[in-house]
Design a protein around this motif. Structure first.
Motif, PDB file in Angstrom:
ATOM      1  N   ASP A  13      42.031  41.801  37.246  1.00 52.91           N
ATOM      2  CA  ASP A  13      40.922  41.432  36.430  1.00 52.91           C
ATOM      3  C   ASP A  13      41.363  40.798  35.203  1.00 52.91           C
ATOM      4  O   ASP A  13      40.960  39.895  34.817  1.00 52.91           O
ATOM      5  N   HIS A 111      31.201  46.872  39.550  1.00 49.26           N
ATOM      6  CA  HIS A 111      31.871  45.973  40.434  1.00 49.26           C
ATOM      7  C   HIS A 111      32.169  46.072  41.903  1.00 49.26           C
ATOM      8  O   HIS A 111      32.565  47.028  42.466  1.00 49.26           O
ATOM      9  N   GLU A 114      35.269  47.294  44.154  1.00 44.88           N
ATOM     10  CA  GLU A 114      36.245  48.395  43.729  1.00 44.88           C
ATOM     11  C   GLU A 114      35.710  49.466  44.540  1.00 44.88           C
ATOM     12  O   GLU A 114      35.101  50.469  43.968  1.00 44.88           O
ATOM     13  N   ARG A 163      32.537  40.496  43.060  1.00 41.22           N
ATOM     14  CA  ARG A 163      32.676  41.496  41.926  1.00 41.22           C
ATOM     15  C   ARG A 163      31.136  41.587  41.289  1.00 41.22           C
ATOM     16  O   ARG A 163      30.630  42.559  41.156  1.00 41.22           O
ATOM     17  N   HIS A 233      35.688  52.436  37.473  1.00 45.42           N
ATOM     18  CA  HIS A 233      36.293  51.253  38.089  1.00 45.42           C
ATOM     19  C   HIS A 233      37.519  51.416  38.840  1.00 45.42           C
ATOM     20  O   HIS A 233      38.230  52.454  38.777  1.00 45.42           O
ATOM     21  N   SER A 234      37.965  50.285  39.324  1.00 41.99           N
ATOM     22  CA  SER A 234      39.547  50.313  39.779  1.00 41.99           C
ATOM     23  C   SER A 234      39.992  48.804  39.797  1.00 41.99           C
ATOM     24  O   SER A 234      39.061  47.951  39.456  1.00 41.99           O
TER      25      SER A 234
HETATM   26 ZN   LIG Z   1      35.427  46.975  37.459  1.00 44.05          ZN
END
Ligand SMILES: [Zn+2]
Length: 346
Positions: A13, A111, A114, A163, A233-234
């Motif tokens: 990201d 997102h 993820e 995303r 998130h990831s």
């Molecule tokens: Zn994210």
């Protein structure tokens, strides 16, 4: 211009944001990308929901229904509104009746790509039982297992690396708003784009998106009870706290730093996974319109963002074999934050 690069210790990201800001078209190539995608889509064929597999939205939706049915005294399923494409957004309220009104709100899957994030929200509810049962004596959890459902479905069916959400924009060619740039806090300023084709498109206005509105409305109407906001998130292995939109320290940044330090310590104790922690703008990159800053500005003093495993080797395509250890260690960190919240309000 086509740039091929492998992401190692830094976050895709972050690289993406930098390249977008410099108007460079980019494509992230992972080792054995197609193998990774094929292995994960195989999971789609199995019919049953599994905590150690990635589940389709249909399976997760059915699972929320089953949880409420199986644990009527503990789990309530709330519909907080529909997505752009009309899918109901389910929040699971987990708590014992008679418990005080303190609550932690946690969302996963803002997102789409993820996938480890929704897997964690599912795990936490049931497999994290040992860690959370005691917490439930003094706390209610509101868990939104998939925030960006339309995007998640798209990442299963059309584009694994999707995303944003799936809402049309003024540009017919470009679909989707980055929901984590759409909250009403310093909207569409730093680390955000007003270009609909961008991966970090902020939307046509703050809270322009249904998904953002539903979450914001739910939190606003539960402000008397919600004491902590956690968003999952990831990837990158980081635990972040406000601010994202400015380098200025949050008023209780010392306290947030202590909480993060302890949570990361607990997480590390299980499998030795290292996390870095700190204020978002410094630790990852500055962004505006993000949910963590918004929740904090609303008055939720304990606001945290997790970036789960890994650090870029597989990235968004974290293998299913890693779901269990990732969720186990993350449960310890979330429980540690919840424990602190309890100590502050008892
Ligand atoms: Zn994210």
């Amino acid at each position: 211009m086509d740039v091929d690069f492998h992401v190692n210790s830094n976050q895709a990201d972050a690289v993406g944001v930098l390249l977008e800001q410099n108007s460079v078209e980019y494509k992230v190539l992972f080792d054995n990308l197609q193998d990774g995608i094929n292995a994960q889509l195989d999971g789609q064929k199995s019919k049953r929901h599994s905590y150690t597999k990635y589940n389709t939205w249909e399976k997760i939706a059915e699972w929320t229904r089953e949880m409420a049915k199986k644990y009527p005294n503990l789990v309530k399923r709330l519909d907080i509104g529909g997505t752009t494409e009309g899918r109901p957004m389910y929040v699971l309220q987990i708590g014992k009746s008679g418990t005080s009104r303190r609550a932690v709100f946690m969302d996963c899957g803002i997102h789409a790509r993820e996938w480890i994030s929704p897997a964690f929200c599912q795990w936490f509810l049931i497999e994290g039982e040992e860690e959370i049962t005691e917490l439930l004596n003094s706390l209610t959890f509101y868990i939104l297992p998939v925030l960006n459902i339309d995007g998640y479905v798209w990442s299963w069916t059309e584009d694994r690396m999707w995303r944003k959400n799936r809402a049309p924009t003024v540009d017919e060619e470009c679909i989707g708003t980055d929901l984590n740039r759409n909250f009403n806090i310093s909207w569409c300023e730093i680390g955000s784009s007003d270009e609909p084709c961008s991966e970090i498109f902020c939307g046509s206005a703050a809270e322009s998106e249904k998904e953002t509105q539903n979450v914001a409305n739910f939190i606003r109407s539960h402000m008397d009870s919600i004491k902590a906001y956690i968003t999952i998130h990831s990837y990158s292995q980081m635990l972040l706290y406000p601010f994202s939109y400015t380098y200025d320290p949050a008023p209780n940044s010392k306290e947030l730093d202590e909480i993060a330090k302890e949570a990361v310590h607990k997480l590390h104790s299980l499998y030795g996974t290292s996390y870095v922690y700190g204020p978002s703008a410094f630790t990852i990159y500055p962004t505006s319109g993000s949910s963590d800053d918004w929740a904090y500005a609303k008055g939720i003093n304990y606001s945290f963002t997790f970036e789960l495993r890994d650090k870029g080797k597989k990235g968004f395509l974290l293998p299913e074999s890693k779901i269990k250890p990732t969720c186990q260690e993350t449960t310890l960190a979330v429980a540690s934050i919840a424990q602190y919240v309890i100590s502050q309000y008892s």
